[in-house]
Enzyme design. Structure first.
Site, PDB file in Angstrom:
ATOM      1  N   GLY A  10       0.549  -1.420   0.221  1.00  0.00           N
ATOM      2  CA  GLY A  10      -0.081  -0.022  -0.484  1.00  0.00           C
ATOM      3  C   GLY A  10       0.685   1.016   0.105  1.00  0.00           C
ATOM      4  N   TYR A  11       0.383   2.810   0.632  1.00  0.00           N
ATOM      5  CA  TYR A  11       0.812   3.429  -0.353  1.00  0.00           C
ATOM      6  C   TYR A  11       2.131   3.536   1.233  1.00  0.00           C
ATOM      7  CZ  TYR A  11       0.872   9.393   0.565  1.00  0.00           C
ATOM      8  OH  TYR A  11       1.043  10.070   0.245  1.00  0.00           O
ATOM      9  N   ASP A  31       0.356  -9.095   2.043  1.00  0.00           N
ATOM     10  CA  ASP A  31      -1.018  -7.811   1.183  1.00  0.00           C
ATOM     11  C   ASP A  31      -2.167  -8.370   0.704  1.00  0.00           C
ATOM     12  OD1 ASP A  31      -0.902  -4.377   0.991  1.00  0.00           O
ATOM     13  OD2 ASP A  31      -2.732  -5.665   0.031  1.00  0.00           O
ATOM     14  N   SER A 124      -3.978   7.023  13.757  1.00  0.00           N
ATOM     15  CA  SER A 124      -3.970   8.381  12.898  1.00  0.00           C
ATOM     16  C   SER A 124      -4.948   9.408  14.313  1.00  0.00           C
ATOM     17  CB  SER A 124      -5.921   8.142  12.065  1.00  0.00           C
ATOM     18  OG  SER A 124      -6.421   8.900  11.714  1.00  0.00           O
ATOM     19  N   TYR A 149     -14.985   4.374  10.846  1.00  0.00           N
ATOM     20  CA  TYR A 149     -12.963   4.169  10.646  1.00  0.00           C
ATOM     21  C   TYR A 149     -12.000   4.524  12.042  1.00  0.00           C
ATOM     22  CZ  TYR A 149      -8.073   5.308   8.544  1.00  0.00           C
ATOM     23  OH  TYR A 149      -6.884   5.774   9.092  1.00  0.00           O
ATOM     24  N   LYS A 153      -9.675   2.426  14.626  1.00  0.00           N
ATOM     25  CA  LYS A 153      -8.061   2.684  15.005  1.00  0.00           C
ATOM     26  C   LYS A 153      -8.184   3.129  16.453  1.00  0.00           C
ATOM     27  CE  LYS A 153      -6.151   2.948  11.238  1.00  0.00           C
ATOM     28  NZ  LYS A 153      -5.604   1.765  10.843  1.00  0.00           N
ATOM     29  N   PHE A 178      -0.227  12.186  10.808  1.00  0.00           N
ATOM     30  CA  PHE A 178      -1.354  13.366  10.707  1.00  0.00           C
ATOM     31  C   PHE A 178      -1.969  13.352   9.337  1.00  0.00           C
ATOM     32  CE2 PHE A 178      -2.807  16.039  14.239  1.00  0.00           C
ATOM     33  CZ  PHE A 178      -2.131  14.974  15.290  1.00  0.00           C
ATOM     34  N   ARG A 231      -4.215  21.628   7.766  1.00  0.00           N
ATOM     35  CA  ARG A 231      -3.335  20.531   8.238  1.00  0.00           C
ATOM     36  C   ARG A 231      -2.693  19.942   7.939  1.00  0.00           C
ATOM     37  NH1 ARG A 231      -8.774  20.629   8.927  1.00  0.00           N
ATOM     38  NH2 ARG A 231     -10.361  18.466   8.349  1.00  0.00           N
TER      39      ARG A 231
HETATM   40  P1  NAD Z   1      -3.150   1.310   1.564  1.00  0.00           P
HETATM   41  O1  NAD Z   1      -4.983   1.662   1.541  1.00  0.00           O
HETATM   42  O2  NAD Z   1      -2.792   1.489   0.453  1.00  0.00           O
HETATM   43  O3  NAD Z   1      -3.065   0.622   2.260  1.00  0.00           O
HETATM   44  C1  NAD Z   1      -3.290  -0.807   3.665  1.00  0.00           C
HETATM   45  C2  NAD Z   1      -2.616  -1.798   2.593  1.00  0.00           C
HETATM   46  O4  NAD Z   1      -3.657  -2.824   2.824  1.00  0.00           O
HETATM   47  C3  NAD Z   1      -3.004  -2.305   0.716  1.00  0.00           C
HETATM   48  O5  NAD Z   1      -2.156  -2.764   0.167  1.00  0.00           O
HETATM   49  C4  NAD Z   1      -4.387  -2.786   1.032  1.00  0.00           C
HETATM   50  O6  NAD Z   1      -4.133  -3.430  -0.173  1.00  0.00           O
HETATM   51  C5  NAD Z   1      -3.809  -3.996   2.093  1.00  0.00           C
HETATM   52  N1  NAD Z   1      -5.183  -4.434   2.887  1.00  0.00           N
HETATM   53  C6  NAD Z   1      -6.162  -4.346   3.202  1.00  0.00           C
HETATM   54  N2  NAD Z   1      -7.135  -5.729   4.003  1.00  0.00           N
HETATM   55  C7  NAD Z   1      -6.021  -6.219   4.069  1.00  0.00           C
HETATM   56  C8  NAD Z   1      -6.443  -7.645   4.387  1.00  0.00           C
HETATM   57  N3  NAD Z   1      -7.758  -7.939   4.840  1.00  0.00           N
HETATM   58  N4  NAD Z   1      -5.625  -8.368   4.653  1.00  0.00           N
HETATM   59  C9  NAD Z   1      -4.683  -8.244   3.377  1.00  0.00           C
HETATM   60  N5  NAD Z   1      -4.234  -6.636   3.306  1.00  0.00           N
HETATM   61  C10 NAD Z   1      -4.886  -6.269   3.342  1.00  0.00           C
HETATM   62  O7  NAD Z   1      -3.074   2.621   2.932  1.00  0.00           O
HETATM   63  P2  NAD Z   1      -2.053   3.621   3.335  1.00  0.00           P
HETATM   64  O8  NAD Z   1      -2.419   5.327   3.046  1.00  0.00           O
HETATM   65  O9  NAD Z   1      -0.810   3.231   2.940  1.00  0.00           O
HETATM   66  O10 NAD Z   1      -2.818   3.426   4.952  1.00  0.00           O
HETATM   67  C11 NAD Z   1      -1.812   3.004   5.645  1.00  0.00           C
HETATM   68  C12 NAD Z   1      -2.206   1.951   7.179  1.00  0.00           C
HETATM   69  O11 NAD Z   1      -2.562   3.810   7.838  1.00  0.00           O
HETATM   70  C13 NAD Z   1      -3.819   2.359   7.541  1.00  0.00           C
HETATM   71  O12 NAD Z   1      -4.126   1.002   8.306  1.00  0.00           O
HETATM   72  C14 NAD Z   1      -4.317   3.629   7.301  1.00  0.00           C
HETATM   73  O13 NAD Z   1      -6.241   3.562   8.306  1.00  0.00           O
HETATM   74  C15 NAD Z   1      -3.976   3.846   8.286  1.00  0.00           C
HETATM   75  N6  NAD Z   1      -3.960   5.505   8.519  1.00  0.00           N
HETATM   76  C16 NAD Z   1      -3.423   6.052   6.952  1.00  0.00           C
HETATM   77  C17 NAD Z   1      -3.093   7.195   7.090  1.00  0.00           C
HETATM   78  C18 NAD Z   1      -3.341   8.290   5.426  1.00  0.00           C
HETATM   79  O14 NAD Z   1      -3.999   9.080   5.242  1.00  0.00           O
HETATM   80  N7  NAD Z   1      -3.204   7.465   3.943  1.00  0.00           N
HETATM   81  C19 NAD Z   1      -3.558   8.229   7.324  1.00  0.00           C
HETATM   82  C20 NAD Z   1      -3.585   8.075   9.400  1.00  0.00           C
HETATM   83  C21 NAD Z   1      -3.824   6.472   9.013  1.00  0.00           C
HETATM   84  C1  UD1 Z   2      -9.604  12.635   6.304  1.00  0.00           C
HETATM   85  C2  UD1 Z   2     -10.177  12.061   7.007  1.00  0.00           C
HETATM   86  C3  UD1 Z   2      -9.620  11.532   7.923  1.00  0.00           C
HETATM   87  C4  UD1 Z   2      -8.166  10.569   8.010  1.00  0.00           C
HETATM   88  C5  UD1 Z   2      -7.780  11.581   7.131  1.00  0.00           C
HETATM   89  C6  UD1 Z   2      -6.448  10.492   7.327  1.00  0.00           C
HETATM   90  C7  UD1 Z   2     -12.907  12.684   6.924  1.00  0.00           C
HETATM   91  C8  UD1 Z   2     -13.705  13.743   7.279  1.00  0.00           C
HETATM   92  N1  UD1 Z   2     -11.413  12.507   7.548  1.00  0.00           N
HETATM   93  O1  UD1 Z   2      -9.246  14.061   6.791  1.00  0.00           O
HETATM   94  O2  UD1 Z   2     -10.664  10.525   9.135  1.00  0.00           O
HETATM   95  O3  UD1 Z   2      -7.830   9.892   9.040  1.00  0.00           O
HETATM   96  O4  UD1 Z   2      -8.030  12.224   5.923  1.00  0.00           O
HETATM   97  O5  UD1 Z   2      -6.877   9.852   5.709  1.00  0.00           O
HETATM   98  O6  UD1 Z   2     -12.945  11.905   5.837  1.00  0.00           O
HETATM   99  N2  UD1 Z   2     -10.932  19.534   1.079  1.00  0.00           N
HETATM  100  C9  UD1 Z   2     -10.858  20.053   0.620  1.00  0.00           C
HETATM  101  N3  UD1 Z   2     -11.548  19.449  -0.983  1.00  0.00           N
HETATM  102  C10 UD1 Z   2     -11.184  18.071  -1.358  1.00  0.00           C
HETATM  103  C11 UD1 Z   2     -10.500  17.433  -0.131  1.00  0.00           C
HETATM  104  C12 UD1 Z   2     -10.880  18.074   1.078  1.00  0.00           C
HETATM  105  O7  UD1 Z   2     -11.221  21.107   0.618  1.00  0.00           O
HETATM  106  O8  UD1 Z   2     -11.426  17.829  -2.008  1.00  0.00           O
HETATM  107  C13 UD1 Z   2     -10.114  20.227   1.971  1.00  0.00           C
HETATM  108  C14 UD1 Z   2     -10.736  19.722   4.335  1.00  0.00           C
HETATM  109  O9  UD1 Z   2     -11.982  20.202   3.941  1.00  0.00           O
HETATM  110  C15 UD1 Z   2      -9.789  19.335   5.039  1.00  0.00           C
HETATM  111  C16 UD1 Z   2      -7.902  19.129   4.092  1.00  0.00           C
HETATM  112  O10 UD1 Z   2      -8.643  19.766   2.632  1.00  0.00           O
HETATM  113  O11 UD1 Z   2      -9.650  21.152   5.244  1.00  0.00           O
HETATM  114  C17 UD1 Z   2      -8.088  17.982   4.225  1.00  0.00           C
HETATM  115  O12 UD1 Z   2      -8.880  16.692   3.763  1.00  0.00           O
HETATM  116  P1  UD1 Z   2      -8.259  15.109   4.008  1.00  0.00           P
HETATM  117  O13 UD1 Z   2      -7.141  15.339   2.762  1.00  0.00           O
HETATM  118  O14 UD1 Z   2      -9.451  14.626   3.132  1.00  0.00           O
HETATM  119  O15 UD1 Z   2      -8.369  14.994   5.460  1.00  0.00           O
HETATM  120  P2  UD1 Z   2      -8.968  14.886   6.523  1.00  0.00           P
HETATM  121  O16 UD1 Z   2      -9.854  16.339   6.638  1.00  0.00           O
HETATM  122  O17 UD1 Z   2      -7.688  15.805   7.527  1.00  0.00           O
END
Ligand code: NAD
Ligand code: UD1
Length: 334
Positions: A10-11, A31, A124, A149, A153, A178, A231
């Site tokens: 994943g990312y 994965d 998160s 979601y 967490k 964040f 943010r």
């Molecule tokens: P992502 O979706 O890119 O990566 C998650 C990976 O988990 C994917 O490759 C998916 O295929 C795999 N996956 C999902 N369910 C699975 C399962 N049952 N078995 C095996 N693999 C599985 O997401 P990401 O952005 O890389 O996020 C990674 C973690 O960080 C997640 O737990 C997410 O909730 C957490 N997180 C992400 C953000 C964000 O903004 N990206 C913010 C806070 C927390």
């Molecule tokens: C979102 C999620 C949060 C998650 C986080 C990181 C929601 C309500 N919250 O938060 O649970 O942990 O992503 O994955 O979805 N914005 C725009 N236009 C857009 C998209 C976003 O103006 O098309 C603004 C939003 O209002 C916010 C900022 O950009 O002020 C960031 O948004 P986003 O990237 O979705 O992150 P979070 O709101 O922090």
């Protein structure tokens, strides 16, 4: 040292695998490719010169997951695997609870059975909810989550804390991320959103590449300098480096620690838009819309604990985050 990385294609997981390998760790990825591609394994190899061991396994399938524990002498686990779309979690909560909670419990049970005592968990900033003042400090504890979601967490944090209380051999680091954005400087790995992006930077990237007409700015009447939401955006490579520090910490300490991973600095939607315009050299069309339900005005981290315990400080600024995001988007378009 051998590290199991669930969700490693994943990312955030893929960038973390790169940093782990660059720091001499052996990486085993699990994965199910639900939200990622097998190509990422080759990309990791292209960047690091080393191909990580990969199992296409769903963490909900405990037997398949156990085979990974049997075939590898693991020292620690970084647990990324899970679903992460806020809106989808409201629509299909049971799917989210099953994957993010039942899947995690399978993993924690196997860690216990196979005496793997070190865990880093992807939490998160969403667990703070709207209950506290910025900067968010770890000592505030858990707030009121506003969607399933976020609740998964929070529940994982509670489960892991209880596990650690019951087992003094365990060492668990709960990282509260964040807003991760950006991509690896090679342009080979980054975030590929599934469907219409919910998050700001993936959406901007699609406007820039012509897939969407304009950015919807969700509200400009917040109590912030320009009225748009603020943010704490962190470069995904900085976030990945924080995981290497967290693994080092877990390997040398016992108990649970909750640690924010951000930059400690907030940027507004308009500031991110301007930084992205600078990166791509074009004007990005936008329209001001109503506020998005559930959004908070301002969110940024207190980073003192990450600096003190992990020696971690984010290095990249918003310009670099946007440049790397743009480079990755262009590579995707090729
Ligand atoms: P992502 O979706 O890119 O990566 C998650 C990976 O988990 C994917 O490759 C998916 O295929 C795999 N996956 C999902 N369910 C699975 C399962 N049952 N078995 C095996 N693999 C599985 O997401 P990401 O952005 O890389 O996020 C990674 C973690 O960080 C997640 O737990 C997410 O909730 C957490 N997180 C992400 C953000 C964000 O903004 N990206 C913010 C806070 C927390
Ligand atoms: C979102 C999620 C949060 C998650 C986080 C990181 C929601 C309500 N919250 O938060 O649970 O942990 O992503 O994955 O979805 N914005 C725009 N236009 C857009 C998209 C976003 O103006 O098309 C603004 C939003 O209002 C916010 C900022 O950009 O002020 C960031 O948004 P986003 O990237 O979705 O992150 P979070 O709101 O922090």
């Amino acid at each position: 040292m051998k590290i199991l990385v669930t969700g490693g294609t994943g990312y955030i997981g893929s960038h973390t695998c790169v940093e782990l390998i660059n720091n001499g760790y052996e990486v085993v990825i699990v994965d199910n490719l639900n939200n990622s591609s097998i190509d990422v394994i080759d990309k990791i190899q292209q960047i690091t010169g080393i191909k990580p061991v990969f199992y296409q396994v769903d963490i909900l399938e405990k037997d398949g997951l156990e085979k990974v524990f049997e075939e590898n002498q693991l020292n620690a686990v970084i647990h990324f695997a899970g679903y992460k779309a806020v809106g989808e979690s409201v629509a299909i909560p049971l799917t989210y609870y099953e994957n993010n909670i039942s899947g995690s419990i399978n993993l924690y049970q196997l860690m216990k059975k196979h005496h793997v005592n070190n865990l880093v968990f992807s939490s998160s900033a969403t667990v703070y909810g709207d209950d506290f003042d910025v900067p968010f400090k770890e000592e505030y504890g858990l707030g009121t989550t506003t969607n399933p979601y976020g609740t998964t967490k929070k529940m994982n944090e509670m489960i892991i804390t209880d596990m650690c209380k019951a087992d003094s051999d365990l060492s668990c680091v709960l990282l509260r991320y964040f807003n991760p954005i950006g991509a690896h400087e090679s342009g080979l790995i980054g975030e590929i959103p599934n469907g219409i992006p919910n998050n700001l930077v993936p959406y901007i990237a699609q406007v820039v590449s012509g897939q969407r007409e304009y950015l919807n700015v969700w509200g400009n009447d917040y109590n912030t300098p320009d009225g748009t939401g603020v943010r704490d955006y962190i470069h995904v490579v900085d976030l990945a480096r924080a995981h290497v520090k967290a693994i080092e910490y877990a390997l040398n300490h016992k108990g649970t620690e909750v640690i924010n991973i951000g930059t400690g600095k907030g940027y507004s939607v308009m500031e991110v838009l301007k930084a992205y315009e600078k990166a791509c050299g074009k004007e990005i069309p936008y329209r001001i819309m109503n506020r998005r339900p559930g959004d908070i005005a301002v969110c940024y981290a207190d980073t003192e604990k990450a600096e003190r315990l992990l020696g971690f400080k984010a290095e990249y600024d918003i310009d670099r985050m946007c440049e790397d995001s743009y480079r990755f988007t262009r590579m995707l378009d090729k």
